[in-house]
Design a protein around this motif. Structure first.
Motif, PDB file in Angstrom:
ATOM      1  N   LEU A  88      -9.956   4.503  10.822  1.00  0.00           N
ATOM      2  CA  LEU A  88      -9.442   4.402   9.625  1.00  0.00           C
ATOM      3  C   LEU A  88      -8.853   5.579   8.886  1.00  0.00           C
ATOM      4  O   LEU A  88      -7.814   5.665   8.421  1.00  0.00           O
ATOM      5  CB  LEU A  88     -10.469   3.812   8.615  1.00  0.00           C
ATOM      6  CG  LEU A  88     -11.035   2.062   8.944  1.00  0.00           C
ATOM      7  CD1 LEU A  88     -12.013   1.891   7.766  1.00  0.00           C
ATOM      8  CD2 LEU A  88      -9.800   1.268   9.194  1.00  0.00           C
ATOM      9  N   LEU A 125      -7.281  -2.260   4.660  1.00  0.00           N
ATOM     10  CA  LEU A 125      -8.173  -1.487   5.184  1.00  0.00           C
ATOM     11  C   LEU A 125      -9.419  -2.265   5.760  1.00  0.00           C
ATOM     12  O   LEU A 125      -9.855  -2.240   7.079  1.00  0.00           O
ATOM     13  CB  LEU A 125      -8.600   0.146   4.790  1.00  0.00           C
ATOM     14  CG  LEU A 125      -7.676   0.828   4.473  1.00  0.00           C
ATOM     15  CD1 LEU A 125      -8.271   2.318   3.705  1.00  0.00           C
ATOM     16  CD2 LEU A 125      -7.112   1.401   5.996  1.00  0.00           C
ATOM     17  N   ARG A 126      -9.891  -3.129   4.909  1.00  0.00           N
ATOM     18  CA  ARG A 126     -11.095  -4.131   5.140  1.00  0.00           C
ATOM     19  C   ARG A 126     -10.720  -5.062   6.244  1.00  0.00           C
ATOM     20  O   ARG A 126     -11.328  -5.156   7.238  1.00  0.00           O
ATOM     21  CB  ARG A 126     -11.252  -4.895   4.013  1.00  0.00           C
ATOM     22  CG  ARG A 126     -12.668  -4.268   3.329  1.00  0.00           C
ATOM     23  CD  ARG A 126     -12.981  -5.131   2.127  1.00  0.00           C
ATOM     24  NE  ARG A 126     -13.134  -4.199   0.849  1.00  0.00           N
ATOM     25  CZ  ARG A 126     -12.123  -4.338  -0.125  1.00  0.00           C
ATOM     26  NH1 ARG A 126     -11.460  -5.318  -0.460  1.00  0.00           N
ATOM     27  NH2 ARG A 126     -12.194  -3.436  -1.096  1.00  0.00           N
ATOM     28  N   HIS A 185      -5.060   6.164   7.743  1.00  0.00           N
ATOM     29  CA  HIS A 185      -4.580   6.726   6.470  1.00  0.00           C
ATOM     30  C   HIS A 185      -3.630   7.895   6.756  1.00  0.00           C
ATOM     31  O   HIS A 185      -2.718   8.021   6.085  1.00  0.00           O
ATOM     32  CB  HIS A 185      -6.090   7.357   5.893  1.00  0.00           C
ATOM     33  CG  HIS A 185      -5.876   7.729   4.594  1.00  0.00           C
ATOM     34  ND1 HIS A 185      -5.382   7.020   3.251  1.00  0.00           N
ATOM     35  CD2 HIS A 185      -5.966   9.124   4.072  1.00  0.00           C
ATOM     36  CE1 HIS A 185      -5.305   7.867   2.143  1.00  0.00           C
ATOM     37  NE2 HIS A 185      -5.626   9.003   2.738  1.00  0.00           N
ATOM     38  N   ILE A 200     -13.979   2.985   2.874  1.00  0.00           N
ATOM     39  CA  ILE A 200     -12.781   2.676   2.398  1.00  0.00           C
ATOM     40  C   ILE A 200     -12.490   3.015   1.022  1.00  0.00           C
ATOM     41  O   ILE A 200     -11.369   3.440   0.750  1.00  0.00           O
ATOM     42  CB  ILE A 200     -12.737   0.934   2.724  1.00  0.00           C
ATOM     43  CG1 ILE A 200     -12.809   0.722   4.197  1.00  0.00           C
ATOM     44  CG2 ILE A 200     -11.639   0.386   2.013  1.00  0.00           C
ATOM     45  CD1 ILE A 200     -12.646  -0.789   4.531  1.00  0.00           C
ATOM     46  N   GLY A 251      -1.839   7.273  -2.459  1.00  0.00           N
ATOM     47  CA  GLY A 251      -0.878   7.013  -3.512  1.00  0.00           C
ATOM     48  C   GLY A 251       0.629   6.612  -2.701  1.00  0.00           C
ATOM     49  O   GLY A 251       0.317   6.135  -1.789  1.00  0.00           O
ATOM     50  N   GLN A 252       1.645   6.860  -3.551  1.00  0.00           N
ATOM     51  CA  GLN A 252       2.848   6.187  -2.955  1.00  0.00           C
ATOM     52  C   GLN A 252       3.224   7.088  -1.899  1.00  0.00           C
ATOM     53  O   GLN A 252       3.010   8.378  -2.004  1.00  0.00           O
ATOM     54  CB  GLN A 252       3.982   6.244  -4.162  1.00  0.00           C
ATOM     55  CG  GLN A 252       4.930   5.573  -3.654  1.00  0.00           C
ATOM     56  CD  GLN A 252       6.017   5.342  -4.895  1.00  0.00           C
ATOM     57  OE1 GLN A 252       5.815   5.716  -5.858  1.00  0.00           O
ATOM     58  NE2 GLN A 252       7.263   4.686  -4.275  1.00  0.00           N
ATOM     59  N   LYS A 288      -3.161   0.332  -4.628  1.00  0.00           N
ATOM     60  CA  LYS A 288      -4.479   0.643  -4.249  1.00  0.00           C
ATOM     61  C   LYS A 288      -5.422  -0.597  -3.853  1.00  0.00           C
ATOM     62  O   LYS A 288      -5.975  -0.499  -2.617  1.00  0.00           O
ATOM     63  CB  LYS A 288      -5.152   1.524  -5.229  1.00  0.00           C
ATOM     64  CG  LYS A 288      -4.725   3.010  -5.267  1.00  0.00           C
ATOM     65  CD  LYS A 288      -5.540   3.843  -5.787  1.00  0.00           C
ATOM     66  CE  LYS A 288      -4.783   5.304  -6.215  1.00  0.00           C
ATOM     67  NZ  LYS A 288      -5.751   6.173  -5.937  1.00  0.00           N
ATOM     68  N   ARG A 333      -0.257   6.739   8.083  1.00  0.00           N
ATOM     69  CA  ARG A 333       0.634   5.743   7.507  1.00  0.00           C
ATOM     70  C   ARG A 333       1.887   5.840   7.094  1.00  0.00           C
ATOM     71  O   ARG A 333       2.681   4.867   7.103  1.00  0.00           O
ATOM     72  CB  ARG A 333      -0.330   5.112   6.063  1.00  0.00           C
ATOM     73  CG  ARG A 333      -0.102   5.917   5.105  1.00  0.00           C
ATOM     74  CD  ARG A 333      -1.441   5.567   3.993  1.00  0.00           C
ATOM     75  NE  ARG A 333      -1.281   6.210   2.585  1.00  0.00           N
ATOM     76  CZ  ARG A 333      -1.529   7.533   2.500  1.00  0.00           C
ATOM     77  NH1 ARG A 333      -2.241   8.016   3.602  1.00  0.00           N
ATOM     78  NH2 ARG A 333      -1.799   7.626   1.192  1.00  0.00           N
ATOM     79  N   TYR A 377      -4.032  -1.635  -0.733  1.00  0.00           N
ATOM     80  CA  TYR A 377      -4.376  -0.775   0.636  1.00  0.00           C
ATOM     81  C   TYR A 377      -6.095  -0.984   0.968  1.00  0.00           C
ATOM     82  O   TYR A 377      -6.281  -1.119   2.153  1.00  0.00           O
ATOM     83  CB  TYR A 377      -4.496   0.688  -0.030  1.00  0.00           C
ATOM     84  CG  TYR A 377      -4.527   1.665   1.114  1.00  0.00           C
ATOM     85  CD1 TYR A 377      -3.862   1.362   2.313  1.00  0.00           C
ATOM     86  CD2 TYR A 377      -5.206   2.912   0.853  1.00  0.00           C
ATOM     87  CE1 TYR A 377      -4.027   2.513   3.344  1.00  0.00           C
ATOM     88  CE2 TYR A 377      -5.433   3.959   1.747  1.00  0.00           C
ATOM     89  CZ  TYR A 377      -4.719   3.638   3.224  1.00  0.00           C
ATOM     90  OH  TYR A 377      -4.837   4.526   4.115  1.00  0.00           O
ATOM     91  N   ALA A 378      -6.968  -1.293  -0.090  1.00  0.00           N
ATOM     92  CA  ALA A 378      -8.256  -1.581   0.142  1.00  0.00           C
ATOM     93  C   ALA A 378      -8.229  -2.803   1.070  1.00  0.00           C
ATOM     94  O   ALA A 378      -9.118  -2.776   1.871  1.00  0.00           O
ATOM     95  CB  ALA A 378      -9.250  -1.727  -1.448  1.00  0.00           C
ATOM     96  N   VAL A 425      -9.226   4.773  -0.206  1.00  0.00           N
ATOM     97  CA  VAL A 425      -8.093   4.215  -1.284  1.00  0.00           C
ATOM     98  C   VAL A 425      -7.754   5.032  -2.247  1.00  0.00           C
ATOM     99  O   VAL A 425      -6.729   5.350  -2.970  1.00  0.00           O
ATOM    100  CB  VAL A 425      -8.697   2.846  -1.689  1.00  0.00           C
ATOM    101  CG1 VAL A 425      -7.902   2.570  -2.892  1.00  0.00           C
ATOM    102  CG2 VAL A 425      -8.893   1.902  -0.390  1.00  0.00           C
ATOM    103  N   ALA A 484       0.928  -1.384  -0.162  1.00  0.00           N
ATOM    104  CA  ALA A 484      -0.087   0.082  -0.024  1.00  0.00           C
ATOM    105  C   ALA A 484       0.822   1.210   0.267  1.00  0.00           C
ATOM    106  O   ALA A 484       0.629   2.112  -0.909  1.00  0.00           O
ATOM    107  CB  ALA A 484      -0.841  -0.183   1.099  1.00  0.00           C
ATOM    108  N   LEU A 485       1.676   1.305   0.846  1.00  0.00           N
ATOM    109  CA  LEU A 485       2.907   2.248   0.713  1.00  0.00           C
ATOM    110  C   LEU A 485       3.504   2.722  -0.527  1.00  0.00           C
ATOM    111  O   LEU A 485       3.826   3.635  -0.958  1.00  0.00           O
ATOM    112  CB  LEU A 485       3.788   2.225   1.988  1.00  0.00           C
ATOM    113  CG  LEU A 485       3.614   2.360   3.536  1.00  0.00           C
ATOM    114  CD1 LEU A 485       4.443   1.888   4.589  1.00  0.00           C
ATOM    115  CD2 LEU A 485       2.858   3.617   3.855  1.00  0.00           C
ATOM    116  N   ALA A 486       3.767   1.559  -1.240  1.00  0.00           N
ATOM    117  CA  ALA A 486       4.402   1.691  -2.587  1.00  0.00           C
ATOM    118  C   ALA A 486       3.406   2.047  -3.728  1.00  0.00           C
ATOM    119  O   ALA A 486       3.555   2.021  -4.962  1.00  0.00           O
ATOM    120  CB  ALA A 486       4.989   0.386  -2.840  1.00  0.00           C
ATOM    121  N   GLY A 487       1.978   2.357  -3.068  1.00  0.00           N
ATOM    122  CA  GLY A 487       1.108   2.866  -4.143  1.00  0.00           C
ATOM    123  C   GLY A 487       0.161   1.829  -4.479  1.00  0.00           C
ATOM    124  O   GLY A 487      -0.768   2.176  -5.739  1.00  0.00           O
TER     125      GLY A 487
END
Lengths: 179, 211
Positions: A56, A27-28, A60, B8, B16-17, A20, A63, A23-24, B12, A15-18
């Motif tokens: 959440l 978070l779920r 975000h 969520i 981004g990065q 998505k 992070r 990431y979703a 999302v 997620a930190l590398a982008g």
């Protein structure tokens, strides 16, 4: 050959590398394991959802403080605990703001009973529109002639709680009748 | 799609990065570097006490200075860890300043016992607290600024250690600059104000480290 399981730490790194999608999913998963933690500590289900959404958002925002080199769950629970404390602090502050001082009740309780321009019978319709507990208390005190202490013993409440409930009922009635 | 899924999805969409923050160790090294430079530059302006070589032969003075340095180092380390929500999962290290303060109080007590007959106090008094506070301003501002970019979940404690660290930087500077051997003066006007500064830090932390 089976692929290694995708851990929360790996999902966060992705997620930190982008990524998505990662990431979703993260978070779920986070919502899934934080929800019981909140449900155990909050009595209103709506509050659990509201606070979970707030947590959440905090995850975000924070992070960038997670680098994937340490376990993910303690990081999440630190944030969840922080937001829960914030929530409880403001919840109890609100409760205190709306609380009624017992001395205030003691001073005005007799005044309401003795200096009234109305008889209990003339306002019985309004009394029945009150919340059930308050109506019962007023009925017992003014129709059946019980004292607050006796009412408390009969309905299994503390005497102070009966006085506060009666006081609140008087305030509602006073507002209604002075219109 | 229920409310949580929508929520969520919105997070999302906003993601981004992201560049991870520096580790607490790197942040601490940076702070320590800045603190050393700051003390040196301040001493260039204020001047070093003329009797410093003699003072450095006094074991209790050396111990006092070393412990002040240790206080700066441990409070700064504590602050860098407290800047992370989970204290970087090193919660015990956060308590390191407590040991340094206990040792510091013990050394000051010994210095007070040794100050017999008492050295004459200087003519000034609160000016020392004021000078230390002024010297602490920049380091405190710098540390709070760095910490605001992270996410502390212990804002009050973080604020207190930041202020203690900054005030200790000021205290080191003034102790190396002001020529006084009166331990009572030093306790009263250099070190006791630390208590008030820590309390101020609790409030500042609560106000400045919101996120």
């Amino acid at each position: 050959m089976t692929e290694p399981p995708v851990t929360l730490e790996i999902l966060m790194q992705q997620a930190l590398a982008g990524d998505k999608r990662a990431y979703a999913e993260l978070l779920r998963e986070t919502a899934r394991f934080v929800r019981p933690y909140l449900a155990k500590r909050l009595s209103i289900p709506g509050d659990v959802d509201d606070l979970l959404q707030e947590i959440l958002v905090s995850i975000h925002k924070a992070r960038h403080t997670y680098d994937g080199k340490r376990p993910y769950k303690p990081w999440v629970f630190a944030i969840a605990h922080f937001r829960l404390q914030d929530y409880l602090r403001s919840y109890y502050a609100d409760q205190l703001r709306d609380a009624t001082e017992l001395s205030e009740v003691e001073n005005s309780l007799s005044e309401h009973v003795t200096n009234s321009d109305f008889t209990y019978e003339s306002i019985i319709g309004e009394v029945h529109q009150l919340p059930e507990k308050q109506a019962t208390i007023l009925e017992m005190m003014h129709q059946d002639g019980y004292t607050a202490k006796e009412v408390a013993a009969k309905i299994g409440m503390k005497e102070s709680a009966v006085k506060v409930a009666a006081y609140r009922a008087y305030r509602i009635l006073k507002e209604k009748l002075s219109r | 799609m229920d409310a949580m899924e929508k929520h969520i999805a919105s997070l999302v969409a906003d993601a981004g990065q992201v560049q991870s923050a520096s580790s607490p160790l790197r942040l601490w090294l940076k702070w320590m570097g800045v603190a050393v430079v700051y003390i040196v530059v301040s001493l260039l302006f204020l001047g070093v006490r003329p009797d410093l070589p003699a003072a450095l032969h006094n074991g209790l003075f050396v111990a006092e200075m070393l412990l002040l340095v240790a206080i700066v180092a441990t409070t700064a380390l504590s602050a860098t860890l407290l800047a992370f929500p989970d204290m970087y999962q090193h919660s015990r290290l956060v308590l390191a300043p407590i040991a340094m303060f206990v040792l510091f109080v013990a050394v000051i007590f010994l210095a007070w016992q040794a100050d017999n007959p008492p050295a004459p106090p200087p003519v000034h008094s609160f000016e020392c607290s004021l000078t230390i506070a002024v010297l602490a301003l920049l380091p405190a501002a710098w540390m709070f600024y760095s910490m605001r970019r992270l996410a502390s979940t212990h804002r009050r404690a973080a604020g207190a250690v930041v202020m203690l660290s900054a005030f200790s930087i000021g205290a080191i500077t003034l102790r190396l600059s002001e020529q006084t051997n009166s331990i009572m003066h030093v306790i009263e006007w250099h070190y006791l104000p630390m208590i008030a500064v820590a309390l101020l830090g609790v409030w500042l932390g609560k106000m400045l480290l919101k996120w």
